[in-house]
Design an enzyme around this catalytic site. Structure first.
Site, PDB file in Angstrom:
ATOM      1  N   ARG A 116       0.886  -1.180   0.000  1.00 54.97           N
ATOM      2  CA  ARG A 116       0.000   0.000   0.000  1.00 54.97           C
ATOM      3  C   ARG A 116       0.918   1.223   0.000  1.00 54.97           C
ATOM      4  O   ARG A 116       1.736   1.406   0.902  1.00 54.97           O
ATOM      5  CB  ARG A 116      -0.885   0.017   1.243  1.00 54.97           C
ATOM      6  CG  ARG A 116      -1.520   1.367   1.472  1.00 54.97           C
ATOM      7  CD  ARG A 116      -2.583   1.356   2.530  1.00 54.97           C
ATOM      8  NE  ARG A 116      -3.775   0.668   2.068  1.00 54.97           N
ATOM      9  CZ  ARG A 116      -4.981   0.801   2.634  1.00 54.97           C
ATOM     10  NH1 ARG A 116      -5.145   1.591   3.671  1.00 54.97           N
ATOM     11  NH2 ARG A 116      -6.011   0.157   2.155  1.00 54.97           N
ATOM     12  N   HIS A 143      -7.633   0.749  -6.124  1.00 55.64           N
ATOM     13  CA  HIS A 143      -7.809  -0.100  -4.932  1.00 55.64           C
ATOM     14  C   HIS A 143      -8.573  -1.357  -5.363  1.00 55.64           C
ATOM     15  O   HIS A 143      -9.729  -1.570  -5.006  1.00 55.64           O
ATOM     16  CB  HIS A 143      -8.596   0.700  -3.888  1.00 55.64           C
ATOM     17  CG  HIS A 143      -8.517   0.142  -2.496  1.00 55.64           C
ATOM     18  ND1 HIS A 143      -7.747  -0.953  -2.163  1.00 55.64           N
ATOM     19  CD2 HIS A 143      -9.118   0.534  -1.328  1.00 55.64           C
ATOM     20  CE1 HIS A 143      -7.877  -1.205  -0.871  1.00 55.64           C
ATOM     21  NE2 HIS A 143      -8.694  -0.315  -0.347  1.00 55.64           N
ATOM     22  N   GLN A 146     -10.400  -3.818  -2.916  1.00 56.26           N
ATOM     23  CA  GLN A 146     -11.659  -3.271  -2.424  1.00 56.26           C
ATOM     24  C   GLN A 146     -12.788  -3.573  -3.410  1.00 56.26           C
ATOM     25  O   GLN A 146     -13.861  -4.051  -3.019  1.00 56.26           O
ATOM     26  CB  GLN A 146     -11.504  -1.752  -2.239  1.00 56.26           C
ATOM     27  CG  GLN A 146     -12.745  -1.073  -1.711  1.00 56.26           C
ATOM     28  CD  GLN A 146     -13.008  -1.418  -0.250  1.00 56.26           C
ATOM     29  OE1 GLN A 146     -12.132  -1.270   0.589  1.00 56.26           O
ATOM     30  NE2 GLN A 146     -14.199  -1.875   0.067  1.00 56.26           N
ATOM     31  N   ASP A 238     -17.265   7.587  -1.065  1.00 60.26           N
ATOM     32  CA  ASP A 238     -15.995   7.456  -0.345  1.00 60.26           C
ATOM     33  C   ASP A 238     -15.661   8.842   0.219  1.00 60.26           C
ATOM     34  O   ASP A 238     -16.313   9.841  -0.121  1.00 60.26           O
ATOM     35  CB  ASP A 238     -14.897   6.962  -1.323  1.00 60.26           C
ATOM     36  CG  ASP A 238     -13.567   6.671  -0.626  1.00 60.26           C
ATOM     37  OD1 ASP A 238     -13.543   6.577   0.612  1.00 60.26           O
ATOM     38  OD2 ASP A 238     -12.544   6.545  -1.334  1.00 60.26           O
ATOM     39  N   CYS A 278     -16.345   2.117   1.251  1.00 60.29           N
ATOM     40  CA  CYS A 278     -15.181   1.260   1.518  1.00 60.29           C
ATOM     41  C   CYS A 278     -14.696   1.371   2.962  1.00 60.29           C
ATOM     42  O   CYS A 278     -14.026   0.479   3.444  1.00 60.29           O
ATOM     43  CB  CYS A 278     -14.050   1.603   0.556  1.00 60.29           C
ATOM     44  SG  CYS A 278     -13.554   3.337   0.663  1.00 60.29           S
ATOM     45  N   ARG A 306     -13.502  -8.239   2.477  1.00 55.16           N
ATOM     46  CA  ARG A 306     -12.090  -7.988   2.161  1.00 55.16           C
ATOM     47  C   ARG A 306     -11.271  -9.235   2.490  1.00 55.16           C
ATOM     48  O   ARG A 306     -10.368  -9.620   1.746  1.00 55.16           O
ATOM     49  CB  ARG A 306     -11.561  -6.779   2.964  1.00 55.16           C
ATOM     50  CG  ARG A 306     -12.212  -5.446   2.615  1.00 55.16           C
ATOM     51  CD  ARG A 306     -11.847  -4.989   1.231  1.00 55.16           C
ATOM     52  NE  ARG A 306     -10.411  -4.922   1.048  1.00 55.16           N
ATOM     53  CZ  ARG A 306      -9.643  -3.915   1.485  1.00 55.16           C
ATOM     54  NH1 ARG A 306     -10.179  -2.875   2.086  1.00 55.16           N
ATOM     55  NH2 ARG A 306      -8.324  -3.921   1.272  1.00 55.16           N
TER      56      ARG A 306
END
Ligand code: CP
Ligand code: NVA
Length: 319
Positions: A116, A143, A146, A238, A278, A306
């Site tokens: 990440r 991402h 996700q 988001d 998310c 996830r």
């Protein structure tokens, strides 16, 4: 026939990197979602599924994380392997060691790397230098873990993906980029509403449109949240300021003030719409408390998935 197809897909995924959903064929994306559902059932039933016995995943974090860190670490453990948390600031990479050298060295110890970080370029360089699979655990651009978990969640709730409409309202960021690409691979219709200056990346929009034609999917970009949310099956948002954009928080709050998902706006979605985020979320900014904590919200199912989706990714590419 299905068995042979699945064997072919399993073979085609072995040893691959998981950097962007665009790199995968529609049937490979769907295979990963089905594998995630299968692994979830096995875990809930207490059935052993140690597909990565004694394998080690290195997890490099140059940004904060709750879900990604814990779900990868628990996930590799449930698959019979172990996870190694590597803080970017403690690695020599944080002091300027070339990414190539780091990738080569880590490949001698590990069986997979999750990273990440900020610049997407860094993940691509790491994957180029590594001889083991590299997984994108979020960059400023995308991402994909996700989005995979999110579409697994939608499938579980709606029983299908093809033909559903997903509306994303807010910042044209990493999360929407991966959702757009996922929707294109899965035959879904996506509408995205952002304020001027906060649109999704033009290249990703183009790639999404190119991919959409193959599956009957579509992508519509607009300004008006009401236009985007009209008759949506899924409503997604988001944060307005992502990690690394904290200094822009105030100006973004102004720019996005008409883009909150609240009860008034949600009226325009389908009656049985699902609300998704998310996480982490800011109640009272991008979403009202009533919506995120209301009956339509499936945010914690997303968070749980996830774990299952990433187990599927690891099992597919690292075994
Ligand atoms: N959604 C997500 O990636 O959460 P974390 O930042 O907590 O990992
Ligand atoms: N867009 C957010 C997602 C966090 C999971 C960020 O990049 O901070």
């Amino acid at each position: 026939m299905q068995g042979t197809l699945n064997e072919e897909l399993a073979l085609s995924l072995k040893g691959r990197d998981f950097l962007m959903l665009v790199d995968f064929k529609p049937e490979e994306v769907r295979y990963l979602i089905d594998l995630a559902i299968d692994l979830k059932q096995k875990q809930k039933a207490g059935e052993p599924h140690q597909l990565l016995k004694n394998k080690t995943l290195g997890m490099i974090f140059e940004k904060s994380s709750t879900r990604t860190r814990v779900s990868f670490e628990v996930g590799i453990y449930q698959l019979g392997g172990q996870g190694l948390f590597l803080s970017g600031s403690d690695l020599q990479i944080g002091r300027g060691e070339p990414i190539w050298d780091t990738a080569q060295v880590l490949s001698r110890y590990l069986d997979g790397i999750m990273i990440r970080t900020f610049e997407h370029r860094k993940v691509v360089e790491l994957a180029r230098g590594a001889t083991i699979p590299v997984i994108n655990g979020l960059t400023d651009l995308s991402h994909p873990c996700q989005a995979l978990a999110d579409y697994q969640t939608v499938l579980e709730h709606k029983g299908r993906l093809e033909g559903l409409k997903i509306a994303y309202i807010g910042d044209g960021n990493n999360v929407v980029h991966s959702l757009m690409m996922g929707a294109a691979k899965l035959g879904m219709h996506m509408s995205v509403a952002t304020p001027e200056g906060y649109e999704p990346d033009a290249n990703i929009v183009q790639q999404t449109k190119d991919n959409a034609s193959e599956t009957g999917a579509s992508l519509h970009i607009c300004r008006d949240p009401k236009e985007a949310i009209a008759d949506a099956d899924i409503v997604y948002t988001d944060v307005w300021a992502s990690m690394g954009q904290e200094a822009e928080q105030k100006e973004r709050e102004i720019a996005f003030s008409a883009y909150q998902i609240n009860e008034d706006l949600a009226k325009y979605a389908k009656k049985d719409y699902l609300f998704m985020h998310c996480l982490p979320a800011h109640r009272g900014e991008e979403v009202s408390e009533g919506v995120i904590d209301g009956a339509h919200s499936i945010i914690f199912d997303q968070a749980e998935n996830r774990l299952h989706a990433q187990k599927a990714i690891m099992a597919a590419i690292m075994s």
